[in-house]
Design a protein around this motif. Structure first.
Motif, short mmCIF file in Angstrom:
data_model
loop_
_atom_site.label_atom_id
_atom_site.label_comp_id
_atom_site.label_asym_id
_atom_site.label_seq_id
_atom_site.Cartn_x
_atom_site.Cartn_y
_atom_site.Cartn_z
N LEU A 1 -7.07 -0.82 11.12
CA LEU A 1 -8.06 0.12 10.59
C LEU A 1 -7.76 0.52 9.15
CD1 LEU A 1 -8.44 2.25 13.82
CD2 LEU A 1 -10.18 0.75 12.82
N LEU A 2 -6.49 0.51 8.77
CA LEU A 2 -6.15 0.76 7.37
C LEU A 2 -6.75 -0.31 6.46
CD1 LEU A 2 -2.39 1.83 7.46
CD2 LEU A 2 -4.29 3.20 6.57
N ALA B 1 8.56 -1.57 7.71
CA ALA B 1 8.96 -2.96 7.95
C ALA B 1 7.95 -3.94 7.36
CB ALA B 1 9.12 -3.20 9.45
N ASP B 2 6.69 -3.52 7.29
CA ASP B 2 5.65 -4.39 6.75
C ASP B 2 5.61 -4.36 5.22
OD1 ASP B 2 4.91 -5.14 9.26
OD2 ASP B 2 3.18 -3.81 9.39
N GLY B 3 6.48 -3.55 4.61
CA GLY B 3 6.56 -3.54 3.16
C GLY B 3 5.74 -2.48 2.47
N HIS B 4 5.11 -1.57 3.23
CA HIS B 4 4.34 -0.49 2.61
C HIS B 4 5.29 0.58 2.05
CE1 HIS B 4 0.56 -2.11 4.01
NE2 HIS B 4 1.04 -2.20 5.24
N GLN B 5 4.84 1.26 1.02
CA GLN B 5 5.60 2.36 0.44
C GLN B 5 5.18 3.65 1.13
OE1 GLN B 5 5.51 2.61 -3.88
NE2 GLN B 5 5.74 4.84 -3.78
N ASP C 1 0.89 19.88 -2.31
CA ASP C 1 0.83 19.48 -3.71
C ASP C 1 -0.18 18.34 -3.87
OD1 ASP C 1 1.23 18.71 -6.30
OD2 ASP C 1 3.38 18.30 -6.09
N PRO C 2 -1.25 18.53 -4.65
CA PRO C 2 -2.25 17.47 -4.82
C PRO C 2 -1.66 16.18 -5.38
CG PRO C 2 -3.06 19.56 -5.67
CD PRO C 2 -1.62 19.77 -5.37
N VAL C 3 -0.56 16.29 -6.13
CA VAL C 3 0.05 15.09 -6.71
C VAL C 3 0.52 14.14 -5.61
CG1 VAL C 3 1.96 14.21 -8.11
CG2 VAL C 3 0.73 16.28 -8.82
N ALA C 4 1.06 14.71 -4.51
CA ALA C 4 1.52 13.87 -3.40
C ALA C 4 0.38 13.07 -2.80
CB ALA C 4 2.18 14.74 -2.33
N VAL C 5 -0.81 13.64 -2.78
CA VAL C 5 -1.98 12.96 -2.23
C VAL C 5 -2.54 11.95 -3.23
CG1 VAL C 5 -4.28 13.27 -1.23
CG2 VAL C 5 -2.49 14.98 -0.83
N ALA C 6 -2.55 12.33 -4.49
CA ALA C 6 -3.09 11.45 -5.53
C ALA C 6 -2.27 10.18 -5.69
CB ALA C 6 -3.18 12.20 -6.86
N GLU C 7 -1.00 10.25 -5.32
CA GLU C 7 -0.13 9.07 -5.43
C GLU C 7 -0.37 8.05 -4.32
OE1 GLU C 7 3.68 10.90 -5.30
OE2 GLU C 7 3.80 11.22 -7.48
N ALA C 8 -1.15 8.42 -3.31
CA ALA C 8 -1.33 7.56 -2.13
C ALA C 8 -2.61 6.74 -2.20
CB ALA C 8 -1.33 8.41 -0.87
N ASP C 9 -2.54 5.53 -1.66
CA ASP C 9 -3.74 4.72 -1.45
C ASP C 9 -4.41 5.09 -0.13
OD1 ASP C 9 -3.25 3.03 -3.77
OD2 ASP C 9 -1.62 2.15 -2.59
N ALA C 10 -3.61 5.55 0.83
CA ALA C 10 -4.12 5.90 2.15
C ALA C 10 -3.34 7.09 2.69
CB ALA C 10 -3.98 4.72 3.11
N VAL C 11 -4.03 7.92 3.48
CA VAL C 11 -3.40 9.06 4.15
C VAL C 11 -3.59 8.87 5.65
CG1 VAL C 11 -3.41 11.56 4.48
CG2 VAL C 11 -3.86 10.60 2.21
N VAL C 12 -2.50 9.03 6.40
CA VAL C 12 -2.56 8.97 7.87
C VAL C 12 -2.05 10.30 8.40
CG1 VAL C 12 -1.80 7.78 9.95
CG2 VAL C 12 -2.14 6.48 7.83
N ASN C 13 -2.88 10.97 9.18
CA ASN C 13 -2.53 12.29 9.71
C ASN C 13 -2.41 12.23 11.23
OD1 ASN C 13 -2.11 15.01 10.19
ND2 ASN C 13 -4.29 15.52 10.06
N MET D 1 0.84 -1.19 0.00
CA MET D 1 0.00 0.00 0.00
C MET D 1 0.88 1.25 0.00
SD MET D 1 -2.98 1.12 2.76
CE MET D 1 -3.80 -0.47 2.65
N ARG D 2 0.50 2.26 -0.76
CA ARG D 2 1.21 3.54 -0.77
C ARG D 2 0.55 4.46 0.26
NH1 ARG D 2 0.18 5.03 -6.83
NH2 ARG D 2 -1.85 4.38 -6.04
N ILE D 3 1.32 4.86 1.27
CA ILE D 3 0.76 5.61 2.40
C ILE D 3 1.46 6.95 2.54
CG2 ILE D 3 0.38 5.59 4.90
CD1 ILE D 3 0.41 2.52 4.75
N LEU D 4 0.66 8.00 2.64
CA LEU D 4 1.15 9.35 2.89
C LEU D 4 0.96 9.64 4.38
CD1 LEU D 4 2.22 11.99 1.52
CD2 LEU D 4 -0.18 12.73 1.38
N LEU D 5 2.07 9.98 5.07
CA LEU D 5 2.03 10.13 6.53
C LEU D 5 2.39 11.55 6.92
CD1 LEU D 5 1.82 8.98 9.41
CD2 LEU D 5 4.20 8.22 9.18
#
Length: 299
Positions: free
Chosen positions: A211-212, A22-26, A51-63, A1-5
């Motif tokens: 929860l993800l 460690a779990d292999g997420h990007q 930058d909206p591109v940074a968000v569009a590249e993600a499958d999930a966002v964690v804030n 999964m691609r995650i933006l943190l």
């Protein structure tokens, strides 16, 4: 999964970043300074810049972004920072998510909140459907959670992490207590009757990952252990595990002198149950305080 943190440099964020990697997420980290590595993207939440591109590249966002509530003595300026650091980051992320074309939006936004939502509940048990309470942190949580609505209205699954008190010897509730306990000059806070919504660090990390992955869960989730204890019970157990006495109670007046406005929150009783996680079948590693403290003290 691609995650933006967001908030990757904080007490919880650093540990979550390590676990997800460690779990292999990007993982891509949002930073306020110029990026230093390929996995960083700069943003300025106080100015609403992302930058909206940074968000569009993600499958999930964690804030997890926000100034620490126990890091400094509270004054008017720090109260404003506690509020704005949370609301600005959440608003920036949620509006950016909502502004993307539907096919480019992340599937889920996990946004930090806190059990402070409930205010002082005394001995009353509260679950996720309880209304917001009264007090500064309850007011902060109310506007903080409301700031996620643009993403929710756009059809994105939003989970609001009403986190309790994660236990780890290197931060949070536990770190500032260790030296006084080891010196034998610690004890319960105030009356000791106030309820503490603790959770082990391992369970906080695994519950967040849980929860993800669980698309059926949205809305507020109490990220706390299933067996809350009072401050007096917490104090006795910590003293037992450190093999030290805990016979010097800290009066409420002394806390007010030392902590300023935060003293009221330190004496607040919040008896919270993790009903959403329990119904979803989350398997706790440390369902009781003794096992959670043992793990926390080992680090």
């Amino acid at each position: 999964m691609r995650i933006l943190l967001a908030g990757a440099s904080g007490f919880l964020g650093t540990r979550l970043a390590d676990r997800l990697t460690a779990d292999g997420h990007q993982l891509t980290r949002l930073v306020r300074r110029p990026p230093r590595t390929p996995d960083e993207r700069q943003w300025n939440p106080s100015a609403g810049q992302l930058d909206p591109v940074a968000v569009a590249e993600a499958d999930a966002v964690v804030n997890l972004a926000g100034a620490g509530v126990g890091d400094k003595r509270w004054n008017d300026d720090y109260r404003r920072l506690i509020r704005t650091s949370r609301v600005d980051s959440t608003t920036t992320l949620a509006t950016t998510v909502a502004g993307l074309p539907a096919d480019d939006r992340p599937r889920v936004l996990l946004n930090s909140s806190a059990v402070g939502w409930y205010g002082n509940t005394g001995d009353r048990v509260v679950e996720e459907d309880a209304p917001a309470g009264e007090g500064f942190l309850a007011d902060v949580c109310r506007v903080w959670e409301a700031a996620t609505r643009p993403a929710e209205d756009a059809g994105v699954r939003v989970v609001r992490l009403r986190t309790g008190l994660p236990l780890h010897r290197d931060g949070g509730l536990l770190k500032p207590q260790l030296l006084p306990f080891k010196l034998g000059i610690a004890g319960r806070l105030g009356s000791g009757r106030q309820w503490l919504p603790w959770i082990s660090m391992e369970d906080w990390l695994d519950a967040t990952r849980f929860l993800l992955d669980h698309d059926e869960i949205s809305g507020p989730v109490n990220v706390v252990g299933p067996n809350p204890v009072t401050n007096a019970e917490f104090t006795r157990e910590l003293a037992r595990q450190l093999h030290r006495p805990a016979i010097v109670p800290i009066p409420a007046l002394a806390l007010k002198v030392a902590l300023g406005g935060f003293a009221h929150e330190a004496l607040t009783s919040t008896r919270v149950l993790p009903s959403v996680l329990t119904r979803a079948g989350y398997p706790y590693h440390h369902p009781t305080l003794p096992t959670a403290l043992t793990a926390a003290l080992k680090g």
